[in-house]
Design a protein around this motif. Structure first.
Motif: not given
Length: 320
Positions: A40-47
């Motif tokens: 996770a960072g720029n978006t959620d980890v699934d994204g």
């Protein structure tokens, strides 16, 4: 580049510029991308997993294993950067959903497996918050013996972007960054001081966007992506961002580094997440009165041949 390809693992939070890094890495003949791990960072980890699989599919990459990793930092809550990277985390380009799937092991397990299985020491290239890497180093310290180097995008000598002094990846999980820096692995810090300098000229961005090849059109659209609040140029130049760190792996001579003591500020307050880089030519009063601090030396990037890296990236991605 001559000799055997460099075995690398990319740990990312894809992300517009992480996508540009992946496009380069999977097409460079001097790199053997053994795995891609997601955090996770720029978006959620699934994204992040979805975006990573999409980029690899669009790039025509081989079946590189991709694993889902940490969904939040070690201590902090997750704080995504969709205001920079779009609602989907990758520029809201409307790309088709990937048909590829992640592997059925988590990121730390995949990192351990691929590092220990590699016949040559692996170079880790984290372009994201360092949560997965910290968990790996704390859970499986035996991997250190088969890591050649860590080249991470993160930190800053001067100004930050998440705060006045902290860069986003380190600010997102400062404890993880501190673990990486004290792991005893040779490390290069590709921070904001060079990150912002490497840009693809507007004419090249326009050419990519007009390409009949979907992969190149995607590359051009990623380069052209801008925060809507600041966009307006129909053919802007495009910052390579994270991709510069991968360029530094294959072409280290394009980077000017200096071995310097670096530590991460962990206390609450306005300096949390700052990479404190000691550039003093001699010890100061603190060391005189209290003794030297035990700080690791990190190869800190202070200069970059921006045109060289932009040309390198274009040559590899366009296949010329």
């Amino acid at each position: 580049m001559t000799g055997q390809p460099i075995p690398v693992i990319i740990d990312c939070d894809t992300g517009v510029d992480d996508a540009l890094a992946l496009l380069f890495a999977v097409r460079h003949p001097g790199l053997d991308v053994r795995a891609v791990t997601c955090v996770a960072g720029n978006t959620d980890v699934d994204g992040v997993v979805r975006n990573t699989l999409t980029v690899l599919e669009q790039a025509g990459a081989p079946g590189i294993p991709v694993a889902r990793g940490a969904e939040r930092p070690l201590i902090e809550p997750v704080r995504v950067a969709r205001h920079v990277h779009g609602a989907d985390g990758m520029g809201d380009l409307g790309l088709p959903a990937p048909t590829r799937k992640p592997v059925d092991v988590d990121a730390v397990a995949l990192l351990r497996r691929e590092i220990l299985a590699s016949p040559r020491p692996v170079t880790l290239v984290p372009t994201a918050p360092l949560t997965n890497i910290a968990l790996l180093l704390r859970t499986h310290p035996e991997v250190v013996g088969n890591i050649e180097r860590i080249v991470f995008m993160g930190g800053a000598v001067t100004a930050g972007n998440a705060t006045a002094v902290a860069e986003f990846n380190v600010w997102h999980d400062p404890e993880a960054a501190a673990i990486l820096l004290t792991a005893g692995v040779p490390t290069t810090m590709y921070g904001l001081d060079v990150f912002r300098r490497v840009t693809v000229p507007a004419a090249d961005v326009a050419r990519l966007r007009a390409s009949p090849e979907p992969r190149l059109r995607m590359a051009g659209a990623l380069l052209a992506h801008r925060d809507p609040a600041s966009s307006g140029d129909p053919t802007p130049s495009g910052g390579l961002g994270d991709a510069g760190a991968v360029c530094a792996v294959v072409d280290p001579d394009g980077l000017t580094t200096e071995p310097l003591p670096v530590e991460v500020a962990l206390a609450p307050g306005p300096t949390r997440g700052q990479t404190v880089v000691d550039r003093r030519p001699r010890p100061g009063e603190s060391e005189v009165h209290h003794g030297p601090r035990d700080q690791p030396l990190v190869d800190v990037a202070l200069g970059v041949d921006a045109e060289r890296y932009a040309r390198l990236w274009l040559r590899v991605v366009e296949g010329a």
